[in-house]
Design a protein around this motif. Sequence first.
Motif, PDB file in Angstrom:
ATOM      1  N   PHE A   8      60.565 -38.685 104.371  1.00  0.00           N
ATOM      2  CA  PHE A   8      59.182 -38.333 104.073  1.00  0.00           C
ATOM      3  C   PHE A   8      58.283 -38.701 105.250  1.00  0.00           C
ATOM      4  N   LEU A  12      55.897 -36.246 107.418  1.00  0.00           N
ATOM      5  CA  LEU A  12      54.475 -36.492 107.673  1.00  0.00           C
ATOM      6  C   LEU A  12      54.168 -36.463 109.169  1.00  0.00           C
ATOM      7  N   MET A  15      54.305 -32.898 110.364  1.00  0.00           N
ATOM      8  CA  MET A  15      53.128 -32.160 109.906  1.00  0.00           C
ATOM      9  C   MET A  15      51.900 -32.521 110.744  1.00  0.00           C
ATOM     10  N   ASP A  31      55.449 -27.326 105.128  1.00  0.00           N
ATOM     11  CA  ASP A  31      54.859 -27.391 103.800  1.00  0.00           C
ATOM     12  C   ASP A  31      55.875 -26.943 102.746  1.00  0.00           C
ATOM     13  N   ALA A  34      58.220 -29.631 101.952  1.00  0.00           N
ATOM     14  CA  ALA A  34      57.625 -30.827 101.348  1.00  0.00           C
ATOM     15  C   ALA A  34      57.902 -30.908  99.846  1.00  0.00           C
ATOM     16  N   VAL A  38      59.183 -34.111  97.890  1.00  0.00           N
ATOM     17  CA  VAL A  38      58.325 -34.819  96.927  1.00  0.00           C
ATOM     18  C   VAL A  38      59.069 -34.980  95.604  1.00  0.00           C
ATOM     19  N   ARG A  58      52.316 -42.632 100.676  1.00  0.00           N
ATOM     20  CA  ARG A  58      52.802 -41.424 101.353  1.00  0.00           C
ATOM     21  C   ARG A  58      52.244 -40.152 100.740  1.00  0.00           C
ATOM     22  N   GLU A  61      48.818 -39.735 102.052  1.00  0.00           N
ATOM     23  CA  GLU A  61      48.868 -39.241 103.430  1.00  0.00           C
ATOM     24  C   GLU A  61      49.155 -37.742 103.449  1.00  0.00           C
ATOM     25  N   LEU A  62      50.092 -37.302 102.619  1.00  0.00           N
ATOM     26  CA  LEU A  62      50.423 -35.882 102.541  1.00  0.00           C
ATOM     27  C   LEU A  62      49.206 -35.075 102.101  1.00  0.00           C
ATOM     28  N   GLN A  63      48.501 -35.579 101.107  1.00  0.00           N
ATOM     29  CA  GLN A  63      47.307 -34.884 100.623  1.00  0.00           C
ATOM     30  C   GLN A  63      46.251 -34.801 101.721  1.00  0.00           C
ATOM     31  N   CYS A  66      47.288 -32.177 104.257  1.00  0.00           N
ATOM     32  CA  CYS A  66      47.107 -30.829 103.695  1.00  0.00           C
ATOM     33  C   CYS A  66      45.632 -30.437 103.689  1.00  0.00           C
TER      34      CYS A  66
END
Length: 106
Positions: A8, A12, A15, A31, A34, A38, A58, A61-63, A66
């Motif tokens: 993950f 990140l 990305m 994406d 991901a 997830v 995490r 961070e992903l949000q 995005c």
Amino acid sequence: MALILEQFDRLLDDMRHALVKEDWQGLSVLDASARPLVESLMAELRSGEVPTPLVQERLEELQAICQQAQSAAVASRDEARKALEGMRRTSSAARTYQDVSGRRSR
């Protein structure tokens, strides 16, 4: 640290890198990868293999990535639209000039 967290973290980082480079195609591919990651992360959370605070960190961070990507994509789209509008105006002005110039030479 669990393997899923390392994967993950790599996602990140990739990305973030694609976002900085404005590599929208690469970001789209990342994406798509991901979601299964997830899902795996959530399965390991439910089984107690990874602690909740690490997962939450995490996912936040992903949000954030995005949201940044969405904002950057909208800005890029708007920039492209403005450039196209400018090209249309230039093309229209050139046609008008040609029409006027053609009339004068007759």
